[in-house]
Scaffold this active site. Structure first.
Site, PDB file in Angstrom:
ATOM      1  N   ASP A 119       0.825  -1.206   0.000  1.00 14.15           N
ATOM      2  CA  ASP A 119       0.000   0.000   0.000  1.00 14.15           C
ATOM      3  C   ASP A 119       0.863   1.262   0.000  1.00 14.15           C
ATOM      4  O   ASP A 119       1.832   1.372   0.750  1.00 14.15           O
ATOM      5  CB  ASP A 119      -0.870   0.055   1.262  1.00 14.15           C
ATOM      6  N   HIS A 121      -1.085   4.556  -0.539  1.00 16.90           N
ATOM      7  CA  HIS A 121      -2.100   5.441   0.035  1.00 16.90           C
ATOM      8  C   HIS A 121      -1.815   6.937  -0.094  1.00 16.90           C
ATOM      9  O   HIS A 121      -1.865   7.682   0.876  1.00 16.90           O
ATOM     10  CB  HIS A 121      -2.319   5.097   1.507  1.00 16.90           C
ATOM     11  N   ASP A 148      -4.106  -0.114  -3.393  1.00 17.74           N
ATOM     12  CA  ASP A 148      -4.311   1.006  -2.464  1.00 17.74           C
ATOM     13  C   ASP A 148      -3.338   2.154  -2.736  1.00 17.74           C
ATOM     14  O   ASP A 148      -2.493   2.503  -1.913  1.00 17.74           O
ATOM     15  CB  ASP A 148      -4.214   0.531  -1.009  1.00 17.74           C
ATOM     16  N   ASP A 151      -6.512   7.485  -1.408  1.00 14.43           N
ATOM     17  CA  ASP A 151      -7.242   7.580  -0.136  1.00 14.43           C
ATOM     18  C   ASP A 151      -6.289   7.725   1.055  1.00 14.43           C
ATOM     19  O   ASP A 151      -5.179   7.204   1.077  1.00 14.43           O
ATOM     20  CB  ASP A 151      -8.158   6.376   0.106  1.00 14.43           C
ATOM     21  N   ARG A 152      -6.796   8.433   2.055  1.00 17.26           N
ATOM     22  CA  ARG A 152      -6.128   8.658   3.333  1.00 17.26           C
ATOM     23  C   ARG A 152      -4.950   9.622   3.237  1.00 17.26           C
ATOM     24  O   ARG A 152      -4.869  10.562   3.995  1.00 17.26           O
ATOM     25  CB  ARG A 152      -5.704   7.342   3.986  1.00 17.26           C
ATOM     26  N   ASN A 180      -8.592  -2.718  -2.303  1.00 18.72           N
ATOM     27  CA  ASN A 180      -9.973  -2.394  -1.944  1.00 18.72           C
ATOM     28  C   ASN A 180     -10.276  -0.905  -2.089  1.00 18.72           C
ATOM     29  O   ASN A 180     -11.441  -0.501  -2.146  1.00 18.72           O
ATOM     30  CB  ASN A 180     -10.289  -2.850  -0.514  1.00 18.72           C
ATOM     31  N   HIS A 181      -9.237  -0.054  -2.158  1.00 16.02           N
ATOM     32  CA  HIS A 181      -9.469   1.377  -2.340  1.00 16.02           C
ATOM     33  C   HIS A 181      -9.546   1.780  -3.807  1.00 16.02           C
ATOM     34  O   HIS A 181      -9.848   2.944  -4.092  1.00 16.02           O
ATOM     35  CB  HIS A 181      -8.390   2.185  -1.618  1.00 16.02           C
ATOM     36  N   HIS A 232      -3.998  -8.398  -3.066  1.00 12.89           N
ATOM     37  CA  HIS A 232      -4.058  -7.330  -2.077  1.00 12.89           C
ATOM     38  C   HIS A 232      -4.489  -7.793  -0.692  1.00 12.89           C
ATOM     39  O   HIS A 232      -3.832  -7.503   0.309  1.00 12.89           O
ATOM     40  CB  HIS A 232      -5.001  -6.225  -2.547  1.00 12.89           C
ATOM     41  N   ARG A 304     -15.003  -6.802   8.756  1.00  8.54           N
ATOM     42  CA  ARG A 304     -15.078  -5.876   7.626  1.00  8.54           C
ATOM     43  C   ARG A 304     -16.445  -5.872   6.953  1.00  8.54           C
ATOM     44  O   ARG A 304     -16.780  -4.926   6.251  1.00  8.54           O
ATOM     45  CB  ARG A 304     -14.007  -6.225   6.597  1.00  8.54           C
ATOM     46  N   HIS A 331      -2.762  -4.632   2.432  1.00 10.05           N
ATOM     47  CA  HIS A 331      -4.094  -4.392   2.992  1.00 10.05           C
ATOM     48  C   HIS A 331      -4.140  -3.926   4.439  1.00 10.05           C
ATOM     49  O   HIS A 331      -5.101  -3.281   4.844  1.00 10.05           O
ATOM     50  CB  HIS A 331      -4.923  -5.672   2.823  1.00 10.05           C
TER      51      HIS A 331
END
Length: 480
Positions: A119, A121, A148, A151-152, A180-181, A232, A304, A331
């Site tokens: 990730d 991010h 990923d 995001d964030r 997942n993002h 992931h 989740r 992840h």
């Protein structure tokens, strides 16, 4: 291609970390002021060659976006005009659409090193540092990024764009796996869509439409030299069997473990890999959302709300049945591991790397490549000050990873959290729901018009207004 060191602007140094909540659980960051901005400076975006990106273009794009982050959010459009961003997204989408759900990479013939990255991010400066340390993408090495990208963190636009540019230039040496993002809904909750709107204003809607369609074409996994599987989240259940009346059977309890062949044949999941919307999305949802645990079995991921949790026995069964020696997943950052309930505790990833399962047939490991994560934390929360890691795979078997770790590039430029503000309005939410209802009716994956617009000249001059949702890309099952 010769290796070229990354260009570093002012060195950076605040802090960053992350947490993984449930599929649809919103979470709030707190704005964190980090470092005074540099005085305004003129930024010249690189010119995209008519044939597509060159090495010089990618390096120049990195430099100008890096400078823009130190000038302020308003500078993003100067360094990366919306027409250029659109050109890059449309240029790389046809390449991704031709890739299978599970990539099968054979680097052994040329003995290329394969570097796996977890990730990132939106931590753009740490991505630049990673390349400074380990080399930019080239025809002498292979990079696999394990999802990923957005995001964030505050610089998802810059991180994603640079990765896409290199993918377009070196499609057989840069691989981008879906996390997942990289989905329509999650990017609206955890900041990327809000970041797009803050940086691009009215052009954001059209740009985001192209990006979310591109996400639907990202592969779910890569198998390196037949020995190492990269995905992931984690392991996945076998495809649901259709019962009477063509309806999916719903049952609680233990699940049946899927195989590599199931993954080869699976759908990439569309714009939102939700099995409740379509059973063909089940494997895609599991792959991007699942987590390892220490207890035996393969069970629904109650924490989740989607995906699976799987124990060492499931990992051993998968490894031995499919002839795989190593599974690399990502992840989970240090915060996600820290917030697990006691009975599901797993090893820390504060170093960027953890061995989760060690079995007679091999290992399952977690790799995380966003240091000092998450970037934004609530006031009073303890920072994790974690390192990031990458894994190098080499001949002969590409199943014995060499771990290298690095600290965050700090201080970072002043930035705001984009996921502590409403991501989209009620009108946009209604529009999204209508789009989700209409999407299964769309029959075409790539229209001739979209393919034509993917040329640099056409895309660079095209409007960035949102395409009609009736033309939305629906991703079909990829070939084996």
């Amino acid at each position: 291609m010769a290796n070229t060191d990354a260009v570093a602007d002012p060195k950076q140094q605040p802090k960053s970390q992350e947490l993984e909540a449930g599929c649809c659980t919103a979470e709030h960051g707190v704005q964190q002021v980090q470092q005074a901005q540099l005085p305004p400076q003129r930024l010249e975006p690189p010119s995209l060659p008519t044939s597509g990106p060159s090495v010089d273009f990618c390096l120049a794009l990195e430099r100008v976006m890096h400078k823009a982050t130190w000038t302020g959010m308003h500078a993003t459009q100067e360094a990366l005009p919306p027409q250029l961003l659109q050109a890059i997204v449309l240029g790389v989408t046809p390449i991704l659409s031709k890739e299978p759900t599970m990539l099968e990479i054979r680097p052994g013939i040329l003995q290329h090193r394969v570097t796996i990255v977890g990730d990132t991010h939106g931590q753009f400066h740490d991505l630049c540092k990673l390349w400074e340390l380990y080399g930019h993408p080239s025809s002498e090495r292979i990079y696999i990024f394990n999802g990923d990208y957005v995001d964030r963190g505050a610089w998802g636009v810059e991180t994603l764009t640079l990765l896409l540019a290199w993918k377009w230039l070196l499609p057989n040496y840069v691989y981008l796996i879906r996390g997942n993002h990289e989905t329509n809904m999650i990017t609206r909750i955890y900041g990327f869509y809000a970041e797009m709107k803050a940086k691009y204003g009215t052009a954001a809607k059209g740009l985001f439409t192209h990006i979310r369609r591109m996400f639907a074409h990202l592969p779910l996994a890569a198998l390196v030299e037949g020995n190492t599987l990269i995905l992931h989240g984690g392991l996945f259940r076998a495809p649901p069997r259709k019962g009477k009346g063509n309806k999916r059977r719903r049952s609680g309890g233990a699940l049946t473990l899927g195989t590599l062949d199931d993954l080869r044949k699976a759908s990439k999941g569309g714009q939102d890999p939700d099995p409740e919307r379509s059973v063909k999305n089940t494997i895609a949802s599991d792959v991007v959302w699942s987590d390892p645990v220490n207890t035996p079995g393969l069970m629904p991921n109650e924490a989740r709300g989607c995906g699976t949790v799987f124990g060492p026995d499931a990992t051993e069964s998968f490894l031995s049945s499919n002839g795989v020696k190593l599974i690399i997943r990502s992840h989970e950052g240090p915060d996600a591991r820290d917030k697990r309930v006691e009975e599901n505790r797993m090893p820390s990833v504060d170093s960027g790397y953890a061995v989760d399962h060690e079995t007679p047939s091999g290992r399952l490991v977690t790799l995380f490549s966003a240091p000092d994560y998450p970037q934004f934390m609530a006031e009073g929360e303890r920072r994790y000050n974690n390192r990031a890691a990458v894994l190098h795979l080499t001949a002969p078997d590409y199943a014995t990873p060499q771990v290298e770790s690095f600290e965050a590039d700090l201080p970072r430029p002043q930035a705001e959290s984009y996921y502590d503000v409403p991501a989209f309005t009620e009108e946009e939410e209604e529009e999204l729901e209508q789009q989700d209802a209409d999407e299964p009716k769309a029959a075409v994956q790539e229209t001739t018009a979209t393919a034509a617009a993917a040329t640099p000249a056409a895309a660079a001059t095209a409007s960035v207004d949102a395409p009609a949702d009736s033309e939305a890309v629906v991703e079909p099952t990829a070939a084996a």
